[in-house]
Design a protein around this motif. Structure first.
Motif, short mmCIF file in Angstrom:
data_model
loop_
_atom_site.label_atom_id
_atom_site.label_comp_id
_atom_site.label_asym_id
_atom_site.label_seq_id
_atom_site.Cartn_x
_atom_site.Cartn_y
_atom_site.Cartn_z
N MET A 1 29.60 91.04 71.60
CA MET A 1 28.23 91.35 71.11
C MET A 1 28.73 91.32 69.52
N SER A 2 27.82 90.41 68.71
CA SER A 2 28.01 90.35 67.34
C SER A 2 27.09 91.23 66.46
N ASN A 3 27.28 91.95 65.37
CA ASN A 3 26.32 92.46 64.57
C ASN A 3 26.36 91.92 63.11
N THR A 64 19.09 88.32 70.93
CA THR A 64 19.15 88.82 69.79
C THR A 64 18.16 89.88 69.70
N LYS A 76 21.78 92.13 66.21
CA LYS A 76 22.66 92.28 67.32
C LYS A 76 22.63 91.21 68.24
N ILE A 99 23.12 95.07 74.60
CA ILE A 99 21.65 95.03 73.99
C ILE A 99 20.73 96.06 74.81
#
Length: 190
Positions: A1-3, A64, A76, A99
């Motif tokens: 997961m990217s933030n 997202t 996220k 998420i």
């Protein structure tokens, strides 16, 4: 997961102004993406200031979550498979991801989440003055609109660069707070 933290200025423009901007940045490639917006029937997420979508771009799908910060949004992102997308679309089975765990921590019943509407964007992205300028032609629920976004490291800077660009092309710059998700949901009466 990217933030990530997303800070962007936005303006809705006329079809004519969109053509002017497109000509100014001709030669940049266009691509198409579709945002599938997710919420409960009674729009619980929207009431809490949360936006949730699946972005379909080519053969890739990304879930997202956007939540508000004092300036901008915390975003996220997590990739999902076509199967996970189809299970939500067809059967209401929300994808099991980081998420999902975050939503459950917020006491959100993920079994009530479903895709309510979709918006397709034909986009031109341009690296411009230290930020990212996006020229968007959006279609949803039989409507078409034109939106310009400029993502930058501060809202004040984004708005100044965008105003200067518009002024140089003889376009009136009126910033908009109406996000794509708000416009798409309003078009279906949600």
């Amino acid at each position: 997961m990217s933030n990530a933290i997303e800070i962007e200025a936005k303006a809705l423009v006329s079809a004519e102004d969109y053509k002017t901007l497109s000509k100014a940045f001709r030669g940049y490639p266009r691509y198409v993406q579709t945002n599938h917006y997710i919420d409960t029937e009674d729009r619980y997420l929207a009431q809490e200031g949360i936006a949730l979508r699946i972005r379909e771009k080519g053969q890739s799908y990304e879930l997202t979550l956007k939540t508000p910060l004092s300036e901008g949004l915390l975003e996220k992102n997590v990739p999902i498979s076509f199967t996970q997308f189809a299970e939500l679309r067809d059967f209401g089975e929300f994808p099991k991801t980081d998420i999902t765990r975050f939503l459950i921590q917020l006491d959100i019943d993920v079994s009530k989440l479903k895709i309510l509407t979709s918006l397709t964007t034909e986009r031109i992205d341009v690296e411009y003055q230290g930020g990212l300028l996006s020229l968007d032609r959006n279609t949803y629920s039989g409507k078409t609109d034109y939106e310009i976004e400029f993502e930058y490291n501060s809202m004040v800077g984004a708005q100044k660069i965008m105003k200067d660009l518009f002024h140089s092309l003889g376009i009136e710059c009126v910033f908009s707070e109406a996000t794509k998700v708000h416009r798409a949901m309003a078009a279906i009466g949600k």
